[in-house]
Design a protein around this motif. Structure first.
Motif, PDB file in Angstrom:
ATOM      1  N   GLU A   7      33.831  53.648  28.162  1.00 52.09           N
ATOM      2  CA  GLU A   7      34.524  52.540  28.542  1.00 52.09           C
ATOM      3  C   GLU A   7      33.011  51.645  27.355  1.00 52.09           C
ATOM      4  OE1 GLU A   7      34.208  47.878  31.041  1.00 52.09           O
ATOM      5  OE2 GLU A   7      34.683  49.703  31.801  1.00 52.09           O
ATOM      6  N   MET A   8      33.011  50.847  26.501  1.00 49.43           N
ATOM      7  CA  MET A   8      32.214  49.891  25.463  1.00 49.43           C
ATOM      8  C   MET A   8      30.766  49.684  26.413  1.00 49.43           C
ATOM      9  SD  MET A   8      32.950  51.174  22.628  1.00 49.43           S
ATOM     10  CE  MET A   8      31.329  50.171  21.229  1.00 49.43           C
ATOM     11  N   GLY A   9      30.169  49.424  26.756  1.00 49.64           N
ATOM     12  CA  GLY A   9      28.823  49.700  27.360  1.00 49.64           C
ATOM     13  C   GLY A   9      28.474  50.339  28.826  1.00 49.64           C
ATOM     14  N   TYR A  10      29.517  50.865  29.309  1.00 45.10           N
ATOM     15  CA  TYR A  10      28.993  51.241  29.968  1.00 45.10           C
ATOM     16  C   TYR A  10      27.900  51.652  30.746  1.00 45.10           C
ATOM     17  CZ  TYR A  10      30.262  53.375  34.880  1.00 45.10           C
ATOM     18  OH  TYR A  10      30.139  54.081  35.767  1.00 45.10           O
ATOM     19  N   ASN A  11      27.633  52.042  31.247  1.00 49.35           N
ATOM     20  CA  ASN A  11      26.487  52.409  31.857  1.00 49.35           C
ATOM     21  C   ASN A  11      26.006  53.062  32.919  1.00 49.35           C
ATOM     22  OD1 ASN A  11      22.864  52.889  33.054  1.00 49.35           O
ATOM     23  ND2 ASN A  11      22.773  52.787  31.024  1.00 49.35           N
ATOM     24  N   PRO A  12      26.590  54.520  33.955  1.00 50.05           N
ATOM     25  CA  PRO A  12      26.438  54.684  35.172  1.00 50.05           C
ATOM     26  C   PRO A  12      25.637  54.161  36.002  1.00 50.05           C
ATOM     27  CG  PRO A  12      25.536  56.488  33.540  1.00 50.05           C
ATOM     28  CD  PRO A  12      25.805  55.781  32.375  1.00 50.05           C
ATOM     29  N   ILE A  13      24.243  53.514  35.393  1.00 52.16           N
ATOM     30  CA  ILE A  13      23.256  53.074  36.900  1.00 52.16           C
ATOM     31  C   ILE A  13      24.010  51.640  36.704  1.00 52.16           C
ATOM     32  CG2 ILE A  13      20.912  52.717  37.168  1.00 52.16           C
ATOM     33  CD1 ILE A  13      20.219  55.594  35.552  1.00 52.16           C
ATOM     34  N   PHE A  14      24.139  50.947  36.090  1.00 51.26           N
ATOM     35  CA  PHE A  14      23.881  49.027  35.588  1.00 51.26           C
ATOM     36  C   PHE A  14      25.546  49.129  35.713  1.00 51.26           C
ATOM     37  CE2 PHE A  14      19.933  50.261  34.310  1.00 51.26           C
ATOM     38  CZ  PHE A  14      18.724  49.227  34.398  1.00 51.26           C
ATOM     39  N   GLY A  15      26.513  49.783  35.362  1.00 48.88           N
ATOM     40  CA  GLY A  15      27.865  49.630  34.944  1.00 48.88           C
ATOM     41  C   GLY A  15      28.213  49.087  33.671  1.00 48.88           C
ATOM     42  N   HIS A  16      29.317  47.622  34.543  1.00 51.63           N
ATOM     43  CA  HIS A  16      29.867  47.371  33.114  1.00 51.63           C
ATOM     44  C   HIS A  16      29.159  46.485  32.821  1.00 51.63           C
ATOM     45  CE1 HIS A  16      33.791  50.161  34.467  1.00 51.63           C
ATOM     46  NE2 HIS A  16      33.199  49.195  35.486  1.00 51.63           N
ATOM     47  N   SER A  17      29.243  46.648  30.766  1.00 48.48           N
ATOM     48  CA  SER A  17      28.245  45.409  30.243  1.00 48.48           C
ATOM     49  C   SER A  17      28.965  45.071  29.109  1.00 48.48           C
ATOM     50  CB  SER A  17      26.649  46.043  29.979  1.00 48.48           C
ATOM     51  OG  SER A  17      27.263  46.848  29.269  1.00 48.48           O
ATOM     52  N   ASN A  18      30.780  45.716  29.080  1.00 49.74           N
ATOM     53  CA  ASN A  18      31.378  45.210  27.373  1.00 49.74           C
ATOM     54  C   ASN A  18      31.828  43.510  28.261  1.00 49.74           C
ATOM     55  OD1 ASN A  18      32.496  45.083  25.179  1.00 49.74           O
ATOM     56  ND2 ASN A  18      34.091  46.140  26.134  1.00 49.74           N
ATOM     57  N   PRO A  19      31.211  42.577  27.089  1.00 47.14           N
ATOM     58  CA  PRO A  19      31.728  41.438  27.611  1.00 47.14           C
ATOM     59  C   PRO A  19      33.593  40.493  27.708  1.00 47.14           C
ATOM     60  CG  PRO A  19      31.065  41.039  25.418  1.00 47.14           C
ATOM     61  CD  PRO A  19      30.255  42.931  25.776  1.00 47.14           C
ATOM     62  N   ILE A  20      33.651  42.188  27.036  1.00 47.40           N
ATOM     63  CA  ILE A  20      35.297  41.841  26.484  1.00 47.40           C
ATOM     64  C   ILE A  20      36.231  43.140  27.791  1.00 47.40           C
ATOM     65  CG2 ILE A  20      37.226  42.327  25.475  1.00 47.40           C
ATOM     66  CD1 ILE A  20      35.392  41.998  22.110  1.00 47.40           C
ATOM     67  N   ASP A  21      36.674  42.056  28.533  1.00 40.03           N
ATOM     68  CA  ASP A  21      37.266  43.142  30.087  1.00 40.03           C
ATOM     69  C   ASP A  21      38.858  42.426  29.527  1.00 40.03           C
ATOM     70  OD1 ASP A  21      36.683  39.709  30.638  1.00 40.03           O
ATOM     71  OD2 ASP A  21      35.072  40.843  32.254  1.00 40.03           O
ATOM     72  N   GLY A  22      38.856  42.155  31.885  1.00 41.43           N
ATOM     73  CA  GLY A  22      40.327  41.647  31.882  1.00 41.43           C
ATOM     74  C   GLY A  22      40.036  40.512  31.789  1.00 41.43           C
ATOM     75  N   ARG A  23      39.591  39.667  31.491  1.00 47.61           N
ATOM     76  CA  ARG A  23      39.527  38.166  31.984  1.00 47.61           C
ATOM     77  C   ARG A  23      39.615  37.265  30.060  1.00 47.61           C
ATOM     78  NH1 ARG A  23      39.373  35.916  36.849  1.00 47.61           N
ATOM     79  NH2 ARG A  23      38.895  34.471  36.208  1.00 47.61           N
ATOM     80  N   THR A  24      39.531  37.837  29.436  1.00 47.85           N
ATOM     81  CA  THR A  24      39.393  37.467  27.935  1.00 47.85           C
ATOM     82  C   THR A  24      41.244  36.880  27.787  1.00 47.85           C
ATOM     83  OG1 THR A  24      37.697  39.183  27.269  1.00 47.85           O
ATOM     84  CG2 THR A  24      39.455  38.424  25.764  1.00 47.85           C
ATOM     85  N   ILE A  25      40.864  36.265  26.794  1.00 48.95           N
ATOM     86  CA  ILE A  25      42.468  35.562  26.699  1.00 48.95           C
ATOM     87  C   ILE A  25      42.587  35.551  25.336  1.00 48.95           C
ATOM     88  CG2 ILE A  25      43.663  33.437  26.528  1.00 48.95           C
ATOM     89  CD1 ILE A  25      41.495  32.194  29.131  1.00 48.95           C
ATOM     90  N   LEU A  26      43.363  36.547  25.333  1.00 47.98           N
ATOM     91  CA  LEU A  26      44.496  36.574  24.124  1.00 47.98           C
ATOM     92  C   LEU A  26      45.016  35.625  23.541  1.00 47.98           C
ATOM     93  CD1 LEU A  26      45.722  40.134  24.481  1.00 47.98           C
ATOM     94  CD2 LEU A  26      43.705  39.767  23.303  1.00 47.98           C
ATOM     95  N   ASN A  27      45.413  34.421  24.131  1.00 55.86           N
ATOM     96  CA  ASN A  27      46.296  33.696  22.581  1.00 55.86           C
ATOM     97  C   ASN A  27      45.884  32.498  23.648  1.00 55.86           C
ATOM     98  OD1 ASN A  27      47.450  33.915  25.905  1.00 55.86           O
ATOM     99  ND2 ASN A  27      49.506  33.528  25.014  1.00 55.86           N
ATOM    100  N   PRO A  28      44.311  31.596  23.020  1.00 56.04           N
ATOM    101  CA  PRO A  28      44.130  30.921  23.641  1.00 56.04           C
ATOM    102  C   PRO A  28      45.245  29.204  23.570  1.00 56.04           C
ATOM    103  CG  PRO A  28      42.886  31.094  22.153  1.00 56.04           C
ATOM    104  CD  PRO A  28      43.722  32.849  22.261  1.00 56.04           C
ATOM    105  N   PRO A  29      44.738  28.535  24.111  1.00 55.37           N
ATOM    106  CA  PRO A  29      45.263  26.930  24.443  1.00 55.37           C
ATOM    107  C   PRO A  29      44.623  26.206  23.038  1.00 55.37           C
ATOM    108  CG  PRO A  29      44.304  26.424  26.276  1.00 55.37           C
ATOM    109  CD  PRO A  29      43.648  28.583  25.804  1.00 55.37           C
ATOM    110  N   ASP A  30      45.598  26.298  22.175  1.00 52.17           N
ATOM    111  CA  ASP A  30      45.440  25.139  20.864  1.00 52.17           C
ATOM    112  C   ASP A  30      44.706  23.275  21.335  1.00 52.17           C
ATOM    113  OD1 ASP A  30      46.417  27.328  18.982  1.00 52.17           O
ATOM    114  OD2 ASP A  30      47.828  25.867  18.911  1.00 52.17           O
ATOM    115  N   SER A  31      44.102  22.581  20.291  1.00 48.80           N
ATOM    116  CA  SER A  31      43.606  21.535  20.572  1.00 48.80           C
ATOM    117  C   SER A  31      44.575  20.271  21.480  1.00 48.80           C
ATOM    118  CB  SER A  31      42.999  20.963  19.795  1.00 48.80           C
ATOM    119  OG  SER A  31      42.647  19.954  19.826  1.00 48.80           O
ATOM    120  N   TYR A  32      44.650  19.570  22.293  1.00 51.34           N
ATOM    121  CA  TYR A  32      45.691  18.474  22.405  1.00 51.34           C
ATOM    122  C   TYR A  32      46.179  17.965  22.006  1.00 51.34           C
ATOM    123  CZ  TYR A  32      42.453  14.891  22.791  1.00 51.34           C
ATOM    124  OH  TYR A  32      41.089  13.645  22.473  1.00 51.34           O
ATOM    125  N   VAL A  33      45.512  18.069  20.756  1.00 50.48           N
ATOM    126  CA  VAL A  33      46.145  16.958  19.731  1.00 50.48           C
ATOM    127  C   VAL A  33      47.145  17.395  18.916  1.00 50.48           C
ATOM    128  CG1 VAL A  33      45.338  15.786  17.513  1.00 50.48           C
ATOM    129  CG2 VAL A  33      43.636  15.184  19.036  1.00 50.48           C
TER     130      VAL A  33
END
Length: 428
Positions: A177-203
């Motif tokens: 995994e990108m950014g994984y370190n066996p001592i400090f663990g996961h550090s990749n900001p792109i994980d399972g909580r990254t949204i692929l279809n973000p909502p558009d502006s309410y306008v």
């Protein structure tokens, strides 16, 4: 400062009483408030004495009641500000205090304005007007992002099913995994909580937009409207992660992610049944709760003494261990115990050189079927297997047939001096 004092006096001053008094009716509200401010400024440590106040005597020379002394009541420690205000106003209305606009000189009170000016004014000082206003929400013990799972509140960390999230975490060339370190663990900001279809502006979002307020991209009937719709739908179908360069991390981070609220701090372990992780069967467990305090303690002591050798009569522990080996005598099997057996003297003479090498580490117990040798082993348990093999080699070097060598240790299965164990053999 003087203006603020007068304004405060006007604010706290009640309306004049309705009396048939020419002095009260002729005094204006502003003059009445000014007199009250002068009287308040004349107070010194809440000990007012009008006959000895030179300033009030000077102001009272032009009064029509000059022949009357200023018989004002002195201020007491228990008198409140409201009582002082009402008393002063009553004295003004009754004529004990008579001031005119010409008798009042505001410049005599307070410090000059230039003294109040701060010369060393810091430009970076915090302005109190920019700190906001306090309200009832500031005193709440729980904020919006806090939640209590014990009260059945919904977990705010759950993902919203209306959006699509990253399922495959990016991997490097080695498959990690990108950014994984066996001592400090996961550090990749792109994980399972990254949204692929973000909502558009309410306008412009299809669910909330109002075509009357939003200008049209293309006029009605324009052929590019349908093409633009297809391009927008195709772009969204790619489900690419929209990122930006974080100025602090100096790396690409996703722009749209599901907010992480965290979990409450665990202050104690969850409550569990006290029968958890026990070998006692539920049907054999003693219900101490139903016995009462006195009887429960008595039964607990009895159970503790039944399993503790120090509370048992002499010989009980020996009888217990003897019962473990009684089956060997009944069945005529001594393998697995340290009971002695038959030894062929002819073979014993032949293997004497091997016994001399082994020394006090072993003690010959029996020779079974002329080829199996049983020894009582006194050495370390960790060397038992190797010593058995070496003893077999020594016996064979004496021109004696040997099919197996068995080292018996009885109840000893550990090396207490080496593994920090207890010298008590224990039930195995």
């Amino acid at each position: 400062l003087h203006t603020c004092t007068i304004q405060s006096a006007m604010t706290m001053m009640p309306p004049p009483p309705k009396k048939n008094n020419r002095m009260t009716t002729t005094t204006s509200t502003q003059l009445r408030a000014t007199c009250l401010a002068i009287a308040l400024l004349s107070l010194n440590d809440r000990a007012e004495s009008f006959p000895t106040n030179s300033r009030l005597q000077t102001l009272g020379r032009s009064s029509v009641h000059r022949h009357q002394p200023l018989a004002a009541k002195p201020v007491t420690e228990s008198e409140t500000d409201a009582q002082i205000r009402d008393r002063i106003l009553d004295e003004i209305d009754s004529g004990l205090r008579t001031y005119t606009q010409t008798d009042i000189d505001i410049n005599q009170y307070g410090d000059p304005e230039d003294v109040l000016a701060v010369e060393d004014d810091v430009d970076g000082a915090i302005d109190a007007s920019t700190l906001g206003q306090w309200d009832d929400k500031d005193f709440l013990d729980k904020f919006d992002y806090e939640w209590d799972p014990d009260q059945g509140e919904e977990d705010p960390n759950n993902l919203d099913p209306n959006y699509d999230y990253v399922k495959d975490i990016p991997l490097d060339e080695e498959g990690n995994e990108m950014g994984y370190n066996p001592i400090f663990g996961h550090s990749n900001p792109i994980d399972g909580r990254t949204i692929l279809n973000p909502p558009d502006s309410y306008v412009i979002d299809e669910k909330t937009r109002d075509d009357r307020l939003v200008p049209k991209d293309f006029p009605d009937g324009d052929p590019e409207t349908e093409a633009n719709t297809e391009i927008v739908a195709f772009r969204k179908s790619l489900q690419q992660v929209e990122t930006y360069t974080d100025p602090f991390l100096k790396m690409e981070v996703p722009r749209h992610t599901a907010k992480w609220h965290g979990y409450p701090e665990q202050l104690s372990y969850p409550k569990q049944d006290y029968m958890n992780n026990r070998f006692t069967k539920p049907e054999d467990a003693t219900d101490f709760d139903a016995l009462g305090p006195a009887l429960a303690r008595k039964v607990a002591v009895q159970m503790a003494r039944a399993k503790n050798n120090e509370w048992l009569p002499a010989g009980t522990s020996a009888d217990f261990h003897a019962s473990k080996t009684a089956i060997y005598k009944e069945k005529g099997v001594i393998t697995g115990s340290i009971l002695p057996g038959e030894i062929d003297e002819n073979i014993l003479v032949k293997i004497q050189p091997a016994l001399d090498v082994l020394g006090d580490v072993v003690e010959l117990l029996s020779i079974e079927v002329d080829t199996v040798f049983r020894f009582k082993y006194h050495g370390l348990i960790k060397n038992k297997r190797g010593m058995e093999a070496w003893a077999g080699v020594l016996i064979r070097n004496c021109d004696v047939d040997c099919t197996n060598v068995v080292f018996e240790t009885g109840f000893r299965k550990r090396d207490p001096y080496y593994d920090g164990g207890d010298h008590w053999y224990g039930p195995y």
